[in-house]
Design an enzyme around this catalytic site. Structure first.
Site, PDB file in Angstrom:
ATOM      1  CG  HIS A  30     -34.650   8.995  16.389  1.00  3.43           C
ATOM      2  ND1 HIS A  30     -33.323   9.705  16.869  1.00  3.43           N
ATOM      3  CD2 HIS A  30     -35.564   9.342  17.480  1.00  3.43           C
ATOM      4  CE1 HIS A  30     -33.778  10.326  17.849  1.00  3.43           C
ATOM      5  NE2 HIS A  30     -34.863  10.282  18.048  1.00  3.43           N
ATOM      6  CG  HIS A  43     -52.925  -2.029  14.137  1.00  4.92           C
ATOM      7  ND1 HIS A  43     -53.150  -2.720  12.943  1.00  4.92           N
ATOM      8  CD2 HIS A  43     -53.520  -1.054  13.897  1.00  4.92           C
ATOM      9  CE1 HIS A  43     -53.671  -2.261  12.293  1.00  4.92           C
ATOM     10  NE2 HIS A  43     -54.212  -1.233  12.772  1.00  4.92           N
TER      11      HIS A  43
END
Length: 211
Positions: A139, A130
């Site tokens: 990446h 979150h």
């Protein structure tokens, strides 16, 4: 089914193609800078001249961050649309925000209020918790975990199975080694490894070894 072009015919391209098919895309074919036309498994390798006349969306499936950015920006300058590909087994929070050209792989999770920039890769079973922020062309390797309110800057690579602790900021163009645990902020342009993660010392030059 909507058709999709995939730019990059390497291993990551195969993974993206299979994820895209599972999500309902029809793969029109691959494009690649280093290969000529021909088959890529069950798909066609197309001549890049197709870009001059095709309006199909394109996903840039290049694992190397800087190269993915270069190709993506070239395509955008030419007026092309970058497609986001999400495997159907991934969880994407309805309150998260994903930029164009993002890839989210099988069993990955993108949780509440997370923000992913253009061209980000969230690989197999990676977790984006979150209120995290992932800048463009970063990446996240397979099984990596970005915990709550952490931040990853542009073109950074999180290796497989690494963990970034809450509210930690990882700078641009950083490489975090597989299995590392990042406890503190990491400045840009470093490689870190270990538990806890520490900078990898630069290799001595030939001159310094002989001195």
């Amino acid at each position: 089914m909507a058709e999709l072009l995939i730019y990059g015919a390497g291993g990551h391209g195969w993974v993206v193609a299979e994820s895209a098919q599972a999500a309902g895309w029809q793969i029109r074919g691959f494009l690649d800078d280093s290969l000529s036309t021909g088959p890529i498994g069950p798909w066609d390798l197309l001549d890049k001249s197709i870009l001059e006349k095709s309006a199909l969306p394109i996903h840039v499936a290049i694992g190397h961050n800087a190269a993915r950015r270069l190709v993506s920006e070239r395509l955008l300058k030419a007026g092309k649309t970058l497609a986001t590909v999400i495997h159907p087994s991934a969880w994407i929070s309805p309150t998260s925000v994903l930029g164009d050209g993002v890839y989210v792989g099988p069993q990955a999770s993108v949780n509440a209020q997370a923000r992913l920039g253009r061209g980000v890769i969230v690989n197999t079973a990676a977790v984006v918790e979150h209120h995290t922020i992932i800048s463009p062309f970063a990446h996240l390797g397979p099984g990596s975990i970005l915990t709550g309110q952490a931040e990853v800057r542009e073109e950074t690579l999180l290796g497989a199975g690494c963990v970034v602790l809450p509210k930690v900021r990882v700078g641009a163009r950083v490489t975090v080694a597989a299995g590392a645990v990042v406890l503190r902020d990491v400045p840009a342009d470093q490689t870190v490894m270990g538990v806890p993660a520490k900078p990898v010392p630069p290799k001595p030059s030939t001159y310094s070894r002989l001195a």
